[in-house]
Design a protein around this motif. Structure first.
Motif, PDB file in Angstrom:
ATOM      1  N   LYS A   4       0.849  -1.187   0.000  1.00 26.50           N
ATOM      2  CA  LYS A   4       0.000   0.000   0.000  1.00 26.50           C
ATOM      3  C   LYS A   4       0.889   1.243   0.000  1.00 26.50           C
ATOM      4  N   ARG A 161      -6.480 -13.597   1.175  1.00 25.65           N
ATOM      5  CA  ARG A 161      -6.193 -12.159   1.301  1.00 25.65           C
ATOM      6  C   ARG A 161      -6.105 -11.747   2.766  1.00 25.65           C
ATOM      7  N   VAL A 165      -2.782 -10.024   4.529  1.00 27.90           N
ATOM      8  CA  VAL A 165      -2.774  -8.760   5.279  1.00 27.90           C
ATOM      9  C   VAL A 165      -2.141  -8.955   6.647  1.00 27.90           C
ATOM     10  N   GLN A 168       1.640  -9.330   6.601  1.00 22.59           N
ATOM     11  CA  GLN A 168       2.421  -8.138   6.257  1.00 22.59           C
ATOM     12  C   GLN A 168       2.886  -7.386   7.494  1.00 22.59           C
ATOM     13  N   ARG A 182      -8.986  -3.472   3.766  1.00 25.48           N
ATOM     14  CA  ARG A 182      -7.844  -4.093   3.101  1.00 25.48           C
ATOM     15  C   ARG A 182      -8.207  -5.359   2.344  1.00 25.48           C
ATOM     16  N   VAL A 183      -9.159  -6.123   2.848  1.00 29.55           N
ATOM     17  CA  VAL A 183      -9.487  -7.405   2.227  1.00 29.55           C
ATOM     18  C   VAL A 183     -10.620  -7.276   1.224  1.00 29.55           C
TER      19      VAL A 183
END
Length: 233
Positions: A4, A161, A165, A168, A182-183
């Protein structure tokens, strides 16, 4: 899922160019036209890297960088400064404030992309490449495969996903709202409790009998991939 990147740039044409080209490279890009919007965007959804213009209305890039470095939750976020200034004193000011890299306008998009990827590899290796690891869990973004130890873990697209996230930022607590953004994305309406359902499915797929659960529930806050988790022998 790409890293991002928050682009803080008041020149609308340049911001559009940056958003388009970085998006083509697989980054998830948000844009803020000034300092106030930038700080709000950071609060709403933490970026993995910030591309920050020096000259902005109301609040300079230097001041934004100073505030980013002063906050514990954003202290480690890489910052690349963009500016028309090229004098040595200005370069030193940028680095002393906490910038990690510096590009003087005009610059090539190829060079900017290379600088971003280099910074992410050095400072945030778990999101820079195609393969992320945590304990005995391996996630391959290119093949969309997950393994835990010697076995394959079969996940649906949403659970994949979600795990990506969490991997990360091991240890960081993500609120349900942040995970929704985010997902599922900013423009998709999903009931907030849907997050709990998919976390449950992720846990069921990840954990076999006797294996520690790496996903930690934080009451009234959200979920985290637990840094204290140790891979089973």
């Amino acid at each position: 899922m790409g890293a991002k990147v928050l682009v803080v740039e008041d020149d609308a044409a340049l911001a559009e160019l940056l958003t388009y080209n970085l998006g083509k490279e697989g980054f998830e890009v948000r844009h803020a036209p000034d300092g106030d919007e930038a700080l709000l965007a950071i609060d709403e959804d933490m970026p993995d890297l910030i591309v920050l213009d020096w000259m902005l209305p109301h609040m300079s890039g230097i001041e934004i960088c100073r505030q980013v470095r002063a906050r514990p939750e954003t202290r480690e976020v890489p910052v690349i400064m963009l500016t028309a200034r090229g004098e040595e004193d200005d370069l030193l000011r940028g680095f002393e404030t906490g910038a990690d890299d510096y590009l003087t306008k005009p610059f090539s998009m190829t060079e900017l992309v290379a600088r971003i990827k280099s910074l992410l590899r050095r400072m945030r290796p778990t999101i820079a490449g195609n393969v992320a690891t945590f304990g005995d869990i391996t996630l391959d973004r290119e093949t969309c495969r997950v393994r835990r130890g010697s076995r394959d873990v079969h996940l649906g697209p949403t659970e994949f996903r979600l795990l990506d996230v969490l991997m990360q930022r091991p240890g960081r607590v993500f609120s349900r709202e942040q995970l929704l953004d985010r997902v599922w994305g900013h423009d998709v309406y999903v009931e907030i409790r849907t997050v709990d359902v998919h976390v449950g499915r992720l846990r069921k797929a990840l954990n076999r009998r006797g294996e520690p659960d790496p996903v930690r529930t934080v009451r009234s806050a959200g979920y985290a991939l637990d840094e204290t988790y140790k891979a089973s022998a």
